[in-house]
Design a protein around this motif. Sequence first.
Motif, PDB file in Angstrom:
ATOM      1  N   ASP A 141      36.598  23.108  22.577  1.00  0.00           N
ATOM      2  CA  ASP A 141      37.252  23.531  21.348  1.00  0.00           C
ATOM      3  C   ASP A 141      38.279  22.516  20.853  1.00  0.00           C
ATOM      4  O   ASP A 141      39.133  22.827  20.037  1.00  0.00           O
TER       5      ASP A 141
ATOM      6  N   ASP B  45      45.379  25.951  13.806  1.00  0.00           N
ATOM      7  CA  ASP B  45      46.633  25.236  13.994  1.00  0.00           C
ATOM      8  C   ASP B  45      47.395  25.125  12.671  1.00  0.00           C
ATOM      9  O   ASP B  45      48.626  25.059  12.657  1.00  0.00           O
TER      10      ASP B  45
ATOM     11  N   GLY C  25      51.648  26.627  15.504  1.00  0.00           N
ATOM     12  CA  GLY C  25      50.942  26.313  14.271  1.00  0.00           C
ATOM     13  C   GLY C  25      51.873  26.242  13.071  1.00  0.00           C
ATOM     14  O   GLY C  25      53.058  26.591  13.147  1.00  0.00           O
TER      15      GLY C  25
ATOM     16  N   HIS D  96      38.759  31.278  16.434  1.00  0.00           N
ATOM     17  CA  HIS D  96      39.754  30.419  17.090  1.00  0.00           C
ATOM     18  C   HIS D  96      40.963  30.350  16.165  1.00  0.00           C
ATOM     19  O   HIS D  96      40.839  29.965  15.002  1.00  0.00           O
ATOM     20  N   ALA D  97      42.136  30.716  16.664  1.00  0.00           N
ATOM     21  CA  ALA D  97      43.343  30.713  15.838  1.00  0.00           C
ATOM     22  C   ALA D  97      43.585  29.312  15.271  1.00  0.00           C
ATOM     23  O   ALA D  97      43.567  28.329  16.018  1.00  0.00           O
TER      24      ALA D  97
ATOM     25  N   ARG E 183      44.162  20.268  22.025  1.00  0.00           N
ATOM     26  CA  ARG E 183      43.388  21.342  22.663  1.00  0.00           C
ATOM     27  C   ARG E 183      42.531  20.747  23.770  1.00  0.00           C
ATOM     28  O   ARG E 183      42.165  19.566  23.732  1.00  0.00           O
TER      29      ARG E 183
ATOM     30  N   ALA F  48      47.839  29.784  15.562  1.00  0.00           N
ATOM     31  CA  ALA F  48      47.956  29.485  16.984  1.00  0.00           C
ATOM     32  C   ALA F  48      49.420  29.202  17.300  1.00  0.00           C
ATOM     33  O   ALA F  48      50.200  28.837  16.413  1.00  0.00           O
TER      34      ALA F  48
ATOM     35  N   ARG G  55      49.854  16.703  16.132  1.00  0.00           N
ATOM     36  CA  ARG G  55      49.102  17.390  17.194  1.00  0.00           C
ATOM     37  C   ARG G  55      48.232  16.431  18.000  1.00  0.00           C
ATOM     38  O   ARG G  55      47.480  16.863  18.864  1.00  0.00           O
TER      39      ARG G  55
ATOM     40  N   ARG H 104      42.405  22.623  14.077  1.00  0.00           N
ATOM     41  CA  ARG H 104      41.706  23.612  13.251  1.00  0.00           C
ATOM     42  C   ARG H 104      42.541  23.948  12.020  1.00  0.00           C
ATOM     43  O   ARG H 104      43.700  24.333  12.137  1.00  0.00           O
TER      44      ARG H 104
END
Length: 287
Positions: A115, A188, A220, A185-186, A111, A217, A105, A119
């Motif tokens: 944010d 990852d 994800g 926040h969804a 992102r 997300a 990622r 995550r």
Amino acid sequence: MTKTSTARQPQNDPNRTGSLNRARWAVMRALLGTVGRASAGIRIGFRHGFDSGSMLDYVYVNKAGGFPVVGHVIDRVYLNAVGWRAIRARRELLKDVLRKEIARRGSSGGRDGADGGVRVLDVASGPGRYLQELLAEYGPGALHVECRDMDRAGLAQGERQAAERGLTGISYAYGDALDPTPSTHAPDIIVVSGLYELLLDDAVIATSVARLRGMLAPGGVLVFTTQTRHPQLEFIANVLPNREGVLWEMKCRPVELAEQWAGQAGFTEVASRRETVGLFTVTTASR
């Protein structure tokens, strides 16, 4: 002259075998609950459950403790049990898998804005020591970790450890892994480590896998562990209490079944790796 036959007791009398086994397990429970408590690890097991996050945290540290000499010797034997060695190997494999998923990622987490950062949500984390170790490898803002568990003692322990290490970007919250609340926040990456091994109902696990997919997300990945075998299942199920105070039962499953659940839930790119001791696998499944 007629010979009189004498009835013989069957060599494999199930009643006699069952009685001997019950006696054997009772003796082992008694020894573990008395002499065994000289070991710091065994005391933690009886206090919090041998399947608890606090117990796993102690196993991760892998430093023998307890009463001088005798307690340390018992604790070292305990910590060297094949199951605990596999747990530590599983942790290292899990960290390696997560590093690769974070790297995929990008260093910024892919992102934009405030944010930014990858995550990670662990829905049954306990103190989350391995996540703290992982978080310490990254710069500020690169990684955000949320630890959830129903063991409040384990969560409090994790918060203390994170504060002592000066870690930011990690939070702890009470939560049911099988009935999870969506994150603000969804995530990852969602991690389920050491939970599905404790569940005896396959349908519950399949439902959990599908539910967690909906929390991820876009793009994800779900990372979860499976116990495929364990040579001490009978001992554990007859001697060691779990966090609820009843004997700890586990269920081994083929990794192919775990991968099948992920596929049925709609995940793609499902793949698994086995830790070096050979009892657990770590599966990744992309949304």
